[in-house]
Design an enzyme around this catalytic site. Structure first.
Site, PDB file in Angstrom:
ATOM      1  N   ARG A 146       0.861  -1.183   0.000  1.00  0.00           N
ATOM      2  CA  ARG A 146       0.000   0.000   0.000  1.00  0.00           C
ATOM      3  C   ARG A 146       0.897   1.231   0.000  1.00  0.00           C
ATOM      4  O   ARG A 146       1.900   1.288   0.723  1.00  0.00           O
ATOM      5  CB  ARG A 146      -0.884   0.043   1.256  1.00  0.00           C
ATOM      6  CG  ARG A 146      -2.039  -0.927   1.245  1.00  0.00           C
ATOM      7  CD  ARG A 146      -3.140  -0.546   0.250  1.00  0.00           C
ATOM      8  NE  ARG A 146      -4.249  -1.487   0.276  1.00  0.00           N
ATOM      9  CZ  ARG A 146      -4.379  -2.538  -0.545  1.00  0.00           C
ATOM     10  NH1 ARG A 146      -3.451  -2.775  -1.458  1.00  0.00           N
ATOM     11  NH2 ARG A 146      -5.431  -3.327  -0.458  1.00  0.00           N
ATOM     12  N   HIS A 161      -0.265  -0.558  -9.990  1.00  0.00           N
ATOM     13  CA  HIS A 161      -1.051  -1.417  -9.087  1.00  0.00           C
ATOM     14  C   HIS A 161      -1.444  -2.726  -9.782  1.00  0.00           C
ATOM     15  O   HIS A 161      -2.637  -3.045  -9.904  1.00  0.00           O
ATOM     16  CB  HIS A 161      -2.291  -0.688  -8.559  1.00  0.00           C
ATOM     17  CG  HIS A 161      -2.768  -1.249  -7.246  1.00  0.00           C
ATOM     18  ND1 HIS A 161      -3.260  -0.485  -6.219  1.00  0.00           N
ATOM     19  CD2 HIS A 161      -2.802  -2.527  -6.788  1.00  0.00           C
ATOM     20  CE1 HIS A 161      -3.607  -1.263  -5.196  1.00  0.00           C
ATOM     21  NE2 HIS A 161      -3.326  -2.520  -5.532  1.00  0.00           N
TER      22      HIS A 161
END
Lengths: 310, 310
Positions: free
Chosen positions: A225, A273
């Site tokens: 993250r 991502h």
């Protein structure tokens, strides 16, 4: 059985079709346009649900995440009390993450970033090669994803250290745990792989002070993250050469803003991502199996702890 | 026991020190300045020896290669008859090659070449991901190196095909052999890994005709020998887009000439013959063990066949 689907980036029709293969009497509802009677909804399958939206369903039995992380659910301070939040545990998701980690650890170990620069400059020069058993990789977070990545790295022959909140035991991995062990662990991590969950405790854990504990010339791989990293501190560590390279798949704001320094800073690799992408086929099977467990009165697999946030 | 060392690129003092750890009565000679009486020499340890030089030693018992390949020895038409030519078989060398292959196979499988281009252009876009079990890698050559690489690729979950001259059996690898099986094998190889020995039979084996058999948009990884590839044909296949990317560690002439199109052609990665580097520490142990076998009258490990050239 009524399930509410809520995600901006995922295709509800695809998920409906796949879940229907496993759940015969599925009543598939989509937030916000096709919710129907809120009292019908027994399950929610979500990615980054709207704050406060989930507590409007009085008969919710579980909230399933569309990914491995649940920080996008726990960020909501108004979650319905007592409803289990369930992480997605899926072998395909785990394996995909380990592929990403193995690739980038090998990349730095074998100097492919340096050879790419040499190629651009037309330089033919063999660089010294450290035996893989003397290249040490530190894996932060030894859960579903970190544990698998650490084992895969050790399997290839890397020297692997691992760090987690509580004690863990993993074959071939030197395990550290707790706040006091963070400094010695980082000191061993020539290549640091961050696979921590994002929680109030881990937010910003990679800052100037912790990055300074890495061996000089080390590398960072962050497919977890973005908010685990203090971006300005990482940029400063790259500028000073203390960190020689970083591979970043996640960011505080996604998509990464045009013109953000990460796009063009030498030594930084940006991926959008994609380190591990939920495969709806296998994920639907896992989620359906958890629905069945709950209907039978059994606990689902992958329940997160609201205390720790993962 | 007198051993003659002959290599332009390797340090004789380093090898002498390491061999001495294992061979107590070593009499270490270096070609061409410190040869002494030619009749003393029982072993030669060589890389690309001067043509005709080796037949001047009447009592030679074996010629050891400093690397896995022996094409640099067999290119000499005047080798002393009946003296075994011995390949270097060393677990560290084999493992290093498999690391190289795994890295580049993962690189293409996970679209990291495309994400690098996107990063240069500031584009945030997730590309479709094929499950690893549906990405097929073809390994040409299933000897010491190819066999290990194929097993490592299969272990990660790739669909792996293998091709060799004679029949082989490898767990998790669909094995093809012989001339007639080359075409179907190539048709399966979205990522083609070339680990063949260089022999008169394999020279130029990757030419326009064979490259055309690869699936359109395929990839080539060549860490074996440059002369296995017809360079102009590969460049043409890259230009047409039939081959989407190539990673080349070896070339017909090394170092790769300044200005050679491979340096700057889009889609081509050049590494300077580093896919697998002999680690003198482990290699000296293997060579000493072979000397001992020969002294005891046993056959050494890794004898090449002059008929096939490997």
């Amino acid at each position: 059985v009524a399930l509410l689907f809520s995600s901006k980036g995922d295709d509800p029709a695809l998920w409906e079709g796949l879940l229907r293969r496993h759940v015969a009497d599925l009543d598939f509802r989509v937030w916000p346009d096709n919710v129907g009677d809120a009292a019908d909804i027994e399950f929610a399958l979500v990615w980054r649900p709207k704050l406060g939206a989930l507590r409007e369903f009085p008969n919710l039995k579980a909230i399933f995440s569309l990914g491995a992380g649940v920080d996008h659910i726990f960020r909501d301070p108004d979650l319905p009390p007592g409803v289990p939040i369930v992480r997605l545990i899926d072998a395909a998701l785990t394996r995909g993450m380990s592929e990403y980690v193995l690739h980038w650890a090998l990349h730095f170990h074998r100097n492919f970033h340096r050879y790419a620069r040499q190629q651009r400059e037309g330089i033919w020069k063999q660089l010294p090669l450290t035996p893989i058993s003397e290249t040490s990789v530190g894996v932060m977070g030894l859960g579903e994803l970190g544990g698998d990545a650490a084992a895969a790295l050790a399997g290839l022959g890397f020297r692997v250290a691992g760090w987690s909140r509580g004690p863990k035991k993993l074959e071939g991995v030197e395990c550290f745990h707790g706040h006091h062990a963070l400094e010695p662990f980082l000191g061993l991590s020539q290549i640091l792989v961050c696979l921590l969950p994002l929680t109030p405790e881990t937010e910003g854990i990679l800052h100037a002070g912790t990055l300074a504990r890495l061996p000089r010339g080390g590398y960072l791989i962050n497919p977890a993250r973005g908010a685990l990293v203090a971006e300005e501190d990482l940029l400063a560590a790259l500028d000073s050469g203390h960190i020689a390279g970083a591979v970043l798949d996640v960011f505080r704001a996604e998509p990464l803003a045009p013109g953000h320094p990460f796009w063009s800073r030498p030594g930084v690799t940006v991926t959008p991502h994609v380190a591990s992408i939920t495969d709806p086929r296998s994920a639907a099977r896992e989620i359906a199996a958890n629905m069945e467990r709950i209907e039978k009165g059994e606990p689902p697999v992958g329940v997160a702890d609201p205390e720790t946030g993962y």
